[in-house]
Each structure stands twice: as C-alpha cells, then as structure tokens.
Design an enzyme around this catalytic site. Structure first.
Site, PDB file in Angstrom:
ATOM      1  CD  GLU A 150      -1.637  -2.379   1.347  1.00 42.21           C
ATOM      2  OE1 GLU A 150      -0.546  -2.596   1.928  1.00 42.21           O
ATOM      3  OE2 GLU A 150      -2.359  -3.274   0.917  1.00 42.21           O
ATOM      4  CG  HIS A 196     -11.832  -7.778   5.756  1.00 37.23           C
ATOM      5  ND1 HIS A 196     -11.127  -8.516   6.662  1.00 37.23           N
ATOM      6  CD2 HIS A 196     -11.242  -8.015   4.572  1.00 37.23           C
ATOM      7  CE1 HIS A 196     -10.160  -9.176   6.052  1.00 37.23           C
ATOM      8  NE2 HIS A 196     -10.202  -8.884   4.781  1.00 37.23           N
TER       9      HIS A 196
END
Lengths: 394, 376
Positions: free
Chosen positions: B111, B181
C-alpha cells in the site's frame, strides 16, 4: 516389534508378519518405534549464501506416523471448516491451509515449544501444530467462548501463549517486524530459542519486511523468516507481483534456502538447519515451495486464476499426506488398513470436536468492552449516545 | 418532479438483522427520498436529470465513473491490487480490456508503494486513481498520504502538486467483516489539511462525486461504502456528470432536529427518521458528502432552522469526525441550540467480530437519541 527393516523382504513375507503384529497391538505398536530410518528428500535444497543441508533426513517410524496422523487431522479439520463455513456456522473470513500441512508438522518436528512462531491469517494448522486442540479451533472459528481467543478473534487471530504461538494476523506483512522483535527479545534473554516469522509470497513485496530483515541482519537476531510460497497472492500469480520470485534470495545479504514445502521431512531438515544457523549467525530466509488446494479464502473459488488441472496435478504428484503414506507403506511401517483406520479415527475426532464446539455459547455482550486496555485502567468508553451509555472498560 | 428511487435488495446471508430491516422496502413500496433534492443540488448538476439513466448498483456506478474518467482523459491511470481482472468488488471490470494494461494495471501487495507511486505519477501531471483494497489496509500508506500528498503543493510553493491523485478505498461494516474488513478510518484523514475526503451515499452520488474527485486539482481520498456495493440500486444517468465537492445536501426536510451523516450510515438514519416521524418528530437529514473541507454553511443553516443536531457515524465516537462537526456547530450556533449535540457512533473498542450488532450505531440507538434530544 521391529518391523521397520522389512525393506528388503518381499511383500509376501511382510503380509505374513503383519497380521501377527496388528493382532498383538491395541493401536499401532509401531507408533512408539524410534529406530532410525534415513530418507532422501524429494528434491535437493537450493541455497543462497550458505551451504545447503544434506538431502538425507533422519527419521523414525514414530515420527512418520505422527506426521501422517497430524497432517490427516489438519486436512480433515480444514475440510470440516469448509463445510461449516458453507453451513454459515463460521462467518467472516476463513483461510484454509490444506495442501500446506507439511510445513506445519515438519517445522514442529525440528523445534521446541519454547521457540516462537508468528504467522499471518492462514493459521489454523500452525495453531494445531503448537498444541492447540480441535475444540479450541472450531469454537474460535464459530466465535464461541471455548475458542482460543475467547471467540473475539475469529479465524485470523488464533494465539497460544503457553506454546509461544504469537498468532495469526490480518494485515499482510505486519507480523514480520513483530517476529523480528520477538527474536530480539530471545537474543536478549539468551535462552537459545529462535522465532519463525511466516509470511506468504504476496507479503514478500511489503516494505516492512525488508526493514525487519535489515534490522535482524544488523543485530544478528535469531529470526527465521519463512516465505510460504504457494505461488498465488490471493489471485495474483507470483510472477505477476514480484520481479524476482526467488524469495529465498530476496534477503540479498541474508542467507536463504529453498525447500520443497510439500515434503515434511525436507521441511524438518531445513528448519533444523535454520535454527542452528539463526542461533549462530543471525537471520535466514526459508522459502517453502508449497501449494494450497482451496482458494485464498472461502469467498474465492480458487479456479479463476489457475486451472483445475494444475490443482489436481499437484494433488496427485506432491500431496504431503500421500507422500508420507507412500513412505510408510514402502517401509512397511503400517498397513493400508491401519492408515485408513487412523484417518477414520481422525474424522471422528473432528466430528466430536465440532459437536462440542457447537455447544459452547457465544461470548457475553459485556465482553465487548473487555481487554481494550489493560485491566483495571478504569477508562471510560462511550456508547452510541455519549450521555446515555457509559461503560468503564474492565 | 424528479423522483429518486432507492430499491434495496435483500441479502440475508450477508446482513445483520437490523440492517436487513433497515433496507427492506418499506411496505413493499419504493421509498421516496430526497424529493427536494433538485432544488438543493447546486447548479453544476443541472444536467444530471437530462439524458438516459439506468438502474444500477454502487459498484457499477463506480465502474461507469472510472470508464468515463479514463475515456475523457488519456493520462488517467487506474491501479491497485487485483484491479486488472475487475477488482475484488468488481469496480474495475472491463477497464483493462478497454484501455489496455498500460493504463489499468495491478500492483504488488504494498500500500505504501501504491500511494507513493501514485503521488509520483500525479506529480508529473497524470490522473492517478489508486485503489486500496480495503480501507483497513490504508495505514501503511498513511505516511505517504499525510506527509507527502497533502503537503506537496504547500511545501513546494505551488511549483509541484499531486492534485491528480485520487485514492479509492472500500470502507465500513458489512456484517461479517471483523476487525480488518470493516473499519471507517475517515477521521484520521480529516485531520490533514491538503487532502479532501469524500464519501458517497448512493450509486448516483458515487458516480458524480467520483468524477469530481478525479478531476479535482487536489489529492482526494474517496471512501466507498462496501456494504452498498450490491445493495444500493438507483437510477444513474449514463452520461458524464459531476457533483460538486464541499457541498452538503439536505436529503430530507424537517423542522425538529438535524441529523448529519455520510455514506452507508445515512440509510440507517433514514429509517430512524421515518420511525421518528410516526412519533411526530420531523427530522431533517443532511448528507455531508465531503468531509474535508466540509460544508459548514448548509449544516449551520439547517441547525438554525431546527435548533437540535445529531451526528452519526460508524467509526468509534471518541475522536470521530462527529466531534469536529459538534464543536463547530456549538461555536457558531450556541444560542440557537435547544439541546446538546448528540453523537450516535460506534463504540470505543476495536471493530469487533461477533459483537458487531452491539457495536454499530443502529436505527434504534439513533431513534433513542433523537427522542432524548427532542425532549431535552
């Protein structure tokens, strides 16, 4: 009951002797036999900046049968988890390890429970290897109180403090610097133990890994970084994500070893070698060439980015349980029937554990607030409406 | 009269009970929401109503926006983990086939690398549309966003900028997401001058807002409510249109209390408003849309009208963006306020696994707070 030396005898005579031994045994007498057997690993080790260990691995019937049983248990457990997920008893995420069991058992055979292990989210079998019980596994998967993390962690967060299993982690690659920290503590306390920090081929491209590697090498930490290369980072093949998929060489100045991760004995040899190396000269990278039959997680069919032929091909040629089975049968350590009996036993164990896990209740709602901070800190947590709900965190 | 129709589909296996209830068609009829929307949408969107529109869901709307963005700007790129085959939420389907692998490509799992790379690409004048697979994974990139992207124009005295950067990330609870999540990290980014944070509430909003974000000359973090990807279905115009940033929208008129929210939480707040209506409480619902820089005027105007305000978001209450809104409103509307500013937010715990229904700011919690505030 030294039946292990029937290699040279024909199967005829072996058949004659087998009924005798099985008749005399309650379970399998061979499971306590520790006479050494030497087996060659399937492929030689490939090394980077170090001398590869020998291909000949010392083992014994007890170990092989333990391997077989443990791997069969893990395989059965993962398949059962698959069905439970589809039955919606397990919610959320579930990453299955079947196909990769050889690493979990092989590593355990080479180390002690004082050595630390830390891994990513594909941790069910690693937890079992560390001495976890089936009940703890299934209860945690279903979010029940009897689970190893009291139902608060779920599939990705199995931990076992008494056997130094520092768990499953959700964020990819984040566990590796943690693992190197564990190794630092071990070096500091001088207790001749090592840390195995496991990660996958997808995580191998995370920056924090290289930071951790540099620090470990600089300070000679007893850290063993294990790349469980199952060739797919979720759905991305390794060659699409990495310029150099030779993960054992990625350490550059850190030595590395590439191992056939489907061969439990090769894994054991490599881990033993790595432990010795880490204690003497600092970090080492192990790349385990392994494969997972399931998709990345339960929401991934696993067939959109690889062919079914590939999966079945690996299952036929390299399946870790089959390899050990063939080894056991070729060395006449047990009969086909005995092995099948073990598998039946294992199946029953798994079913029993599931039944007991289902009986375990969900955690109490008050447990929502526990363990946010250390106990007794008295910190207030505000609920949905700041004035109405105030809970002092226990 | 342009009627906005929301059709919520029912996915039993994925939702908690209350969310299921929240999204079921009310009495089987289509719910009319945002009836007054037309008057309050700014002029820049007057072409939203014209042209053909199709009933599509959120991920299709975002997909359309990306298609348009790449079509209209030859220097636009879409990249991220697994975007090439369509992405884990199908937001990027068809892009690689249509625009080629040179413009729509996968990145490795990193990322920090993705965002840093995007900043560089944008600094050279391109439109970099980076995808972070889940907002929970955005933290390795946090340094790049806060220290590099947000301050680039400022520290170079306007010589350089990375305005072409847009970072898209699915955020929010989904019923079974667990710790990693389901997070809503918008508050962390709202603390950073130099970037914009935009959150759409529905497919039509998403397409327009995303196109605005991509074309905005500032770096933008665009959070998409993943729970609504398949669930929210709306008539979305097929042509290229943009919705203005930093303009909040009053999507339901009322007179007793102002509710402020964004993203998926609005549908829950909507249900609470409808329930409160039955008790005679008329609620005004404001969609903030852009979190920073946020539209203080619209919210203040609404609060001056009603005298009460309630803010709701999924992120934990302490340090959440609701605090900023609350402080700001109190500063500007203190004498008008009839009751303290209420915040109905997630609890101050890590996003839980099995305890999700307790953690979430549900319709009933909001309803209770509405009543408490009105009866103060």
């Amino acid at each position: 009951m030294a039946l292990s030396y029937l290699r040279s005898s024909s199967s005829r005579s072996a058949n004659l002797l087998k009924p005798l031994s099985s008749g005399l045994s309650l379970r399998s007498p061979i499971s306590t036999d520790t006479t050494p057997i030497t087996v060659e690993t399937s492929v030689p080790f490939t090394s980077h900046r170090c001398d590869a260990p020998s291909r000949s691995v010392e083992t014994n019937p007890k170990e092989l049968l333990t391997f077989f049983r443990d791997m069969a248990l893990m395989r059965r457990m993962e398949i059962a988890a698959d069905s439970l997920y589809k039955a919606k008893l397990i919610r959320g995420f579930c990453h299955l390890y079947d196909g990769q069991e050889a690493f979990a058992v092989g590593m355990e055979a080479a180390i002690t429970k004082k050595d630390c292990i830390i891994t990513a989210y594909r941790d069910h079998c690693t937890f079992m290897g560390r001495g976890g019980t089936l009940l703890e596994v299934f209860a945690e998967l279903m979010g029940r109180q009897a689970g190893c993390s009291k139902g608060k962690g779920g599939s990705m967060h199995f931990y076992k403090k008494d056997s130094n299993f520092y768990g499953g982690h959700g964020i990819v690659g984040a566990q590796v610097p943690l693992g190197c920290g564990l190794a630092f503590a071990q070096k500091y306390s001088k207790d001749e133990t090592v840390t195995f920090a496991m990660y996958g081929d997808g995580a191998a491209n995370q920056g924090q890994l290289f930071e951790a590697l540099n620090i470990s090498a600089l300070w000679d930490l007893p850290a063993i970084l294990v790349c469980e290369n199952n060739h797919y980072g979720m759905g991305t093949a390794e060659w699409r994500a990495a310029k150099s998929p030779a993960y054992y060489k990625r350490g550059d100045y850190v030595p590395g070893l590439k191992v056939d991760g489907m061969d439990a004995l090769a894994v054991k040899q490599a881990c033993k070698f790595a432990k010795e190396h880490a204690l003497k000269s600092g970090p080492i990278i192990l790349e385990m060439d392994t494969y997972r039959y399931h998709g990345h997680s339960m929401s991934d069919p696993g067939s959109t980015y690889r062919t079914r032929d590939e999966i079945s091909g690996v299952r036929q040629e390299r399946d870790p349980i089959e390899r050990i089975r063939k080894l056991i049968l070729s060395h006449d350590l047990a009969s086909e029937k005995e092995l099948k009996d073990i598998e039946k036993e294992v199946r029953k164990e798994v079913d029993d554990a599931i039944t007991r896990a289902k009986e375990s209740p969900m955690p109490e709602p008050s447990k929502l607030f526990t363990n946010v901070y250390a106990k007794g800190l008295g910190v207030e947590s505000f609920g949905a409406d700041r004035k109405e709900v105030r809970a002092t965190l226990p | 009269m342009f009627i906005v129709k929301f059709v919520f589909l029912h996915f039993v296996c994925l939702l908690q009970r209350e969310r299921e209830m929240a999204l079921r068609n009310i009495m089987g009829k289509r719910v009319r929401i945002g009836l007054m929307g037309r008057r309050l949408l700014s002029t820049a969107t007057c072409d939203v109503e014209s042209g053909n529109s199709k009933s599509i869901n959120l991920y299709s709307a975002i997909n359309q926006a990306l298609h348009v963005a790449l079509e209209t700007d030859p220097r636009a790129f879409v990249f991220g983990e697994d975007v090439s085959f369509g992405g884990v939420f199908r937001c990027t389907t068809g892009l690689a086939d249509r625009f080629g692998k040179a413009r729509v490509f996968n990145t490795p799992l990193c990322e920090q690398g993705i965002v840093g790379f995007g900043i560089g690409l944008a600094a050279m004048g391109n439109r970099a549309i980076a995808e972070i697979q889940f907002a929970d994974y955005i933290y390795p990139a946090f340094d790049q966003i806060v220290n590099e992207a947000a301050k680039f124009r400022y520290r170079s005295g306007n010589q350089f900028n990375c305005g072409g950067l847009t970072i898209r990330a699915p955020y929010g609870a989904v019923g079974h997401g667990g710790h990693y999540h389901s997070q809503s990290p918008e508050a962390f980014f709202c603390h950073v001058p130099g970037i914009k944070v935009v959150i759409p509430r529905s497919p039509r909003q998403a397409k327009g807002l995303l196109l605005s974000c991509i074309r905005d000359p500032n770096p933008v973090v665009f959070f998409e409510p993943k729970w609504l990807y398949r669930l929210a279905v709306e008539e979305v115009p097929e042509h290229d249109y943009m919705l203005p940033l930093s303009e909040a929208e009053v999507i339901r008129q009322g007179s007793d209390i102002t509710l402020v929210g964004w993203g998926a939480q609005l549908s829950i707040m909507e249900q609470a408003c409808i329930e409160a209506e039955k008790d005679g409480i008329s609620c005004e619902l404001v969609d903030l849309k852009t979190l920073i820089p946020w539209d203080k005027e619209t919210v203040e105007a609404s609060v001056r009208k009603t005298g009460r305000v309630l803010i709701s978001h999924e992120a934990p209450v302490t340090g959440g963006f609701g605090g900023e809104i609350s402080a700001s409103i109190v500063e500007s509307c203190f004498l008008r306020l009839e009751a303290p500013v209420a915040r109905v937010c997630g609890l101050d715990t890590p996003f839980p696994l099995v305890f999700e229904p307790f953690y979430m700011p549900t319709k009933n919690k909001i309803l209770d707070a509405i009543k408490a505030t009105v009866n103060y």
